[in-house]
Structures are given as structure tokens and as C-alpha cells.
Scaffold this active site. Sequence first.
Site, mmCIF file in Angstrom:
data_model
loop_
_atom_site.group_PDB
_atom_site.id
_atom_site.type_symbol
_atom_site.label_atom_id
_atom_site.label_comp_id
_atom_site.label_asym_id
_atom_site.label_seq_id
_atom_site.Cartn_x
_atom_site.Cartn_y
_atom_site.Cartn_z
ATOM 1 N N CYS A 113 8.332 -2.443 -19.293
ATOM 2 C CA CYS A 113 9.073 -1.190 -19.085
ATOM 3 C C CYS A 113 9.543 -1.023 -17.643
ATOM 4 O O CYS A 113 10.430 -0.213 -17.365
ATOM 5 C CB CYS A 113 8.232 0.006 -19.507
ATOM 6 S SG CYS A 113 7.816 -0.023 -21.249
ATOM 7 N N HIS A 251 11.382 6.716 -15.947
ATOM 8 C CA HIS A 251 11.218 5.929 -17.177
ATOM 9 C C HIS A 251 10.973 6.890 -18.339
ATOM 10 O O HIS A 251 10.188 7.830 -18.236
ATOM 11 C CB HIS A 251 10.012 4.988 -17.001
ATOM 12 C CG HIS A 251 9.658 4.235 -18.250
ATOM 13 N ND1 HIS A 251 10.605 3.643 -19.057
ATOM 14 C CD2 HIS A 251 8.451 3.990 -18.831
ATOM 15 C CE1 HIS A 251 9.992 3.060 -20.076
ATOM 16 N NE2 HIS A 251 8.699 3.251 -19.964
ATOM 17 N N ASN A 281 10.954 5.398 -26.288
ATOM 18 C CA ASN A 281 10.732 4.484 -25.162
ATOM 19 C C ASN A 281 11.447 3.159 -25.453
ATOM 20 O O ASN A 281 11.011 2.395 -26.305
ATOM 21 C CB ASN A 281 9.226 4.280 -24.977
ATOM 22 C CG ASN A 281 8.895 3.402 -23.788
ATOM 23 O OD1 ASN A 281 9.766 2.748 -23.222
ATOM 24 N ND2 ASN A 281 7.630 3.382 -23.412
HETATM 25 O O1 UT7 Z 1 6.323 2.438 -21.347
HETATM 26 C C1 UT7 Z 1 5.025 2.107 -20.997
HETATM 27 C C2 UT7 Z 1 4.324 3.299 -20.637
HETATM 28 N N1 UT7 Z 1 3.694 3.901 -21.781
HETATM 29 C C3 UT7 Z 1 3.321 5.139 -21.693
HETATM 30 O O2 UT7 Z 1 3.606 5.735 -20.679
HETATM 31 C C4 UT7 Z 1 2.508 5.782 -22.785
HETATM 32 C C5 UT7 Z 1 1.392 6.555 -22.157
HETATM 33 N N2 UT7 Z 1 0.541 7.277 -23.116
HETATM 34 C C6 UT7 Z 1 1.016 8.285 -23.870
HETATM 35 O O3 UT7 Z 1 2.184 8.601 -23.839
HETATM 36 C C7 UT7 Z 1 0.015 9.054 -24.709
HETATM 37 O O4 UT7 Z 1 -1.290 8.656 -24.371
HETATM 38 C C8 UT7 Z 1 0.226 8.905 -26.231
HETATM 39 C C9 UT7 Z 1 1.508 9.606 -26.648
HETATM 40 C C10 UT7 Z 1 0.299 7.423 -26.590
HETATM 41 C C11 UT7 Z 1 -0.926 9.550 -27.007
HETATM 42 O O5 UT7 Z 1 -1.102 10.906 -26.617
HETATM 43 P P1 UT7 Z 1 -2.569 11.464 -26.320
HETATM 44 O O6 UT7 Z 1 -2.421 12.884 -26.009
HETATM 45 O O7 UT7 Z 1 -3.168 10.581 -25.239
HETATM 46 O O8 UT7 Z 1 -3.271 11.314 -27.718
HETATM 47 P P2 UT7 Z 1 -4.612 10.507 -28.113
HETATM 48 O O9 UT7 Z 1 -4.354 9.039 -28.076
HETATM 49 O O10 UT7 Z 1 -5.756 11.030 -27.330
HETATM 50 O O11 UT7 Z 1 -4.803 10.960 -29.605
HETATM 51 C C12 UT7 Z 1 -5.099 12.313 -29.962
HETATM 52 C C13 UT7 Z 1 -5.316 12.412 -31.446
HETATM 53 C C14 UT7 Z 1 -6.329 11.420 -31.990
HETATM 54 O O12 UT7 Z 1 -7.043 12.065 -33.024
HETATM 55 P P3 UT7 Z 1 -8.518 12.650 -32.742
HETATM 56 O O13 UT7 Z 1 -9.342 11.478 -32.287
HETATM 57 O O14 UT7 Z 1 -8.346 13.681 -31.673
HETATM 58 O O15 UT7 Z 1 -8.906 13.204 -34.072
HETATM 59 C C15 UT7 Z 1 -5.489 10.325 -32.583
HETATM 60 O O16 UT7 Z 1 -6.108 9.638 -33.641
HETATM 61 O O17 UT7 Z 1 -4.082 12.138 -32.128
HETATM 62 C C16 UT7 Z 1 -4.308 11.113 -33.114
HETATM 63 N N3 UT7 Z 1 -3.085 10.321 -33.211
HETATM 64 C C17 UT7 Z 1 -2.071 10.638 -34.025
HETATM 65 N N4 UT7 Z 1 -1.910 11.624 -34.937
HETATM 66 C C18 UT7 Z 1 -0.730 11.668 -35.593
HETATM 67 C C19 UT7 Z 1 -2.754 9.220 -32.493
HETATM 68 N N5 UT7 Z 1 -1.521 8.816 -32.833
HETATM 69 C C20 UT7 Z 1 -1.084 9.676 -33.791
HETATM 70 C C21 UT7 Z 1 0.121 9.767 -34.513
HETATM 71 N N6 UT7 Z 1 0.262 10.791 -35.400
HETATM 72 N N7 UT7 Z 1 1.157 8.912 -34.343
#
Ligand code: UT7
Length: 329
Positions: A113, A251, A281
Site C-alpha cells: 500500500c 492512503h 483500499n
Molecule cells: O492498507 C494497509 C493498511 N491497512 C489498514 O490500515 C487496516 C487497519 N485496520 C483496520 O482498518 C481495522 O482494524 C479493521 C477495519 C480491519 C477492523 O476494525 P476493528 O475496529 O479493529 O475491528 P476488530 O478486528 O476488533 O473486530 C471487531 C469485531 C469482532 O467481533 P467480536 O470479537 O468483538 O465479537 C470481529 O469478529 O467485529 C467482528 N468482525 C466483523 N463483523 C462483521 C470482523 N470483521 C467483520 C466483518 N463483518 N467484516
Amino acid sequence: MKNFILMSGTGSYLPIKRISNEDISKMVDTSDEWIQKRSGIKFRHFVDKGELTSDMATKAAMKVIQNSNINSKDIDLIIVATTTPDLTFPATAVKVQKNLNINAIAFDVQAVCAGFVYALSVGVSMLKDGYGDKCLVIGADSMSKILDWKDRTTSVLFGDGAGAVLLEKIESDNSSQFNWGVLSNVIHTDGNFHDILYTDGGVGKSQTSGYIKMKGKDVFKHAVEKLSNSFIEALNKANLSTSDIDWLIPHQANQRIINAVGEKLGFNKNKIISTVYYHGNTSAASIPLALDHAINKKMVKNGDFIGLQAIGGGLSWGSSVIKYGKPTK
Ligand code: UT7
């Protein structure tokens, strides 16, 4: 005489197939509400079967050539930033060169990225070093081809596309008159974090391309800190401050990251370009797509100071400060 490297034109391409969060919800266990709330993404574009990264890169290149009103034969260098090449080799840029039917030196840069800011830095250095006067820097990725549809934490975030800029070298003995173009570049790498954003396969490891794997929360934290710090570094190198910058073009990975970086740097929201809602992205294509969008919408104008910043697998990251366009006589 001093060399200045102008960024004098842009072009972009998005595949026709547009996929909404509702479409994605039919493929993995997710919802429009979750994706929008956690990432700000609503749509992304996916290549059609048979459509290659080089096809998108060529279309973006043709646009910038057309928009800049230059003869394609005058291009000396083509640098394509991509993580999703058509083939393991030759480089995707080679195919772009063939498609454009020109003689430019052509090669790829791979920094995921952050690829566009890396390729920009390489292009600027090579023009300054005498490799030519005109360089196309293209960011192009078909991320849909490395998504794991069993992993809802990554598959909902990425899209495909290509964006291109034209770099042009000009010479001047009066530096105050010509403080235009790419004023500073900063790029960094920290391989200690190679395992928080990676593919689980590759030529050496599995003889497949593998799928994206990400520790999202870790990447999020690094992104906010590293994008902000590298931008301050790039500003210092250019002898400018945040108040001099007309537009921040971060980005496009996650609206929450964009907001957090904007707040940390003290940018007014109205000065930050965001297209993540429309594209998701798109990896190396993210910055040139957002820049081209901002120019088409008449937000970024000739002579504006713009800041670019990106982070991706590696970890690799960087920022650039540019006075966009061409001096008018
Ligand atoms: O280009 C390279 C750079 N990449 C990035 O910058 C990405 C950086 N990271 C992010 O943007 C975020 O961390 C994410 C968007 C990937 C995830 O957001 P988050 O607020 O960190 O969510 P999380 O991973 O902590 O997940 C929260 C909850 C979990 O459920 P529980 O454990 O709280 O019950 C996940 O299982 O959301 C759940 N979850 C989803 N639910 C519905 C994870 N993915 C999904 C989904 N749909 N697609």
C-alpha cells in the site's frame, strides 16, 4: 542550474464492476452497517475475469498522457507500483510500455500500500540522476485476486484500480521562482512487523500468490503513528508547516485512520481528501486515485501544496510534499 521535478498531470481507471457492501454481505458473514462503521467503505470495484493489473495501469497511463497533452514517445521512464502483477515476471510496467508502444525504461516497485510513495521517490531520484525528463509513476493493484473469502476481516476492505501521475524535470538557475513540484519525500521500512500484514503464500513459499492476512488492530495503531510522524518529517524537509498545506491526501484504507491522522496533525476535515467510501483500499492505486478524483472535482488546483502519505505491508510507509502542477508564465 538546479533540477525541479514537477507533478504536472494525473489520470486514473476503475474497473466497471462496482461491488456494494450489500453484494459483499452475500459472499461473507458481514453487513453494510459493520463495514461502513468500522472502515467508512461503501463500494469497491473489482476487475473482470481476464482483466489484468497491466490493463488498468495502461488505461490510467493513457488518461494522464491525454490530460497532460504530451506525446507518449517523450516518456523516458515508467514505474509501476504493484503487489498484484500480471505474472511473476516480467514486470507489469513492461506490459504497459508495450501497450503504449514506446521505448521508456520500465520496471515495478513493490511496497504494497506504500508502493506509490516509494515509486514516486524512485522516479524523482532517477529524473534528478539524468535518466530522462518525463516519468510516469503508476499505482495499480488487483487486490480482489488475493482476497480470502473465508476471512471476513480482510475481504470486505479491498478493491481494484489504477492511478497515474506525470513527473517532468525542469531546470532553473532561479530557485525562488521555481519552488514547484515534489518538494520532499520520506520513506521508511521496518521488517520487524513483516508478520502483521502479509500474504500466506508466494513464489518461494507455496508457488501460489497466497491470500492477504492482517492483524487489523496492530496495523491501525502503526498507521496513525507512522503516517503522522513521516508527514511531519516530510514537512520539515520541505521547510513547510501544516498550515501551508492546501490538501492532505492520505492512503485510503480506513476513514477512522484518516480522521485520526487528520486530528493528530491538526488538519481541518475540509482539507482532507477521502475516497475510501467509493473505492475501498486499492493498495498502491489509492493515492493517485484520490488525487485524480480531487483534481477532477476541482478541489486540488494548479499551484496547491499537497501532502501524500501511505502505509502498508513491510511495514513500509512514507510521505511526500508537493506543489502540484506547472508554473504559469
Ligand atoms: O492498507 C494497509 C493498511 N491497512 C489498514 O490500515 C487496516 C487497519 N485496520 C483496520 O482498518 C481495522 O482494524 C479493521 C477495519 C480491519 C477492523 O476494525 P476493528 O475496529 O479493529 O475491528 P476488530 O478486528 O476488533 O473486530 C471487531 C469485531 C469482532 O467481533 P467480536 O470479537 O468483538 O465479537 C470481529 O469478529 O467485529 C467482528 N468482525 C466483523 N463483523 C462483521 C470482523 N470483521 C467483520 C466483518 N463483518 N467484516
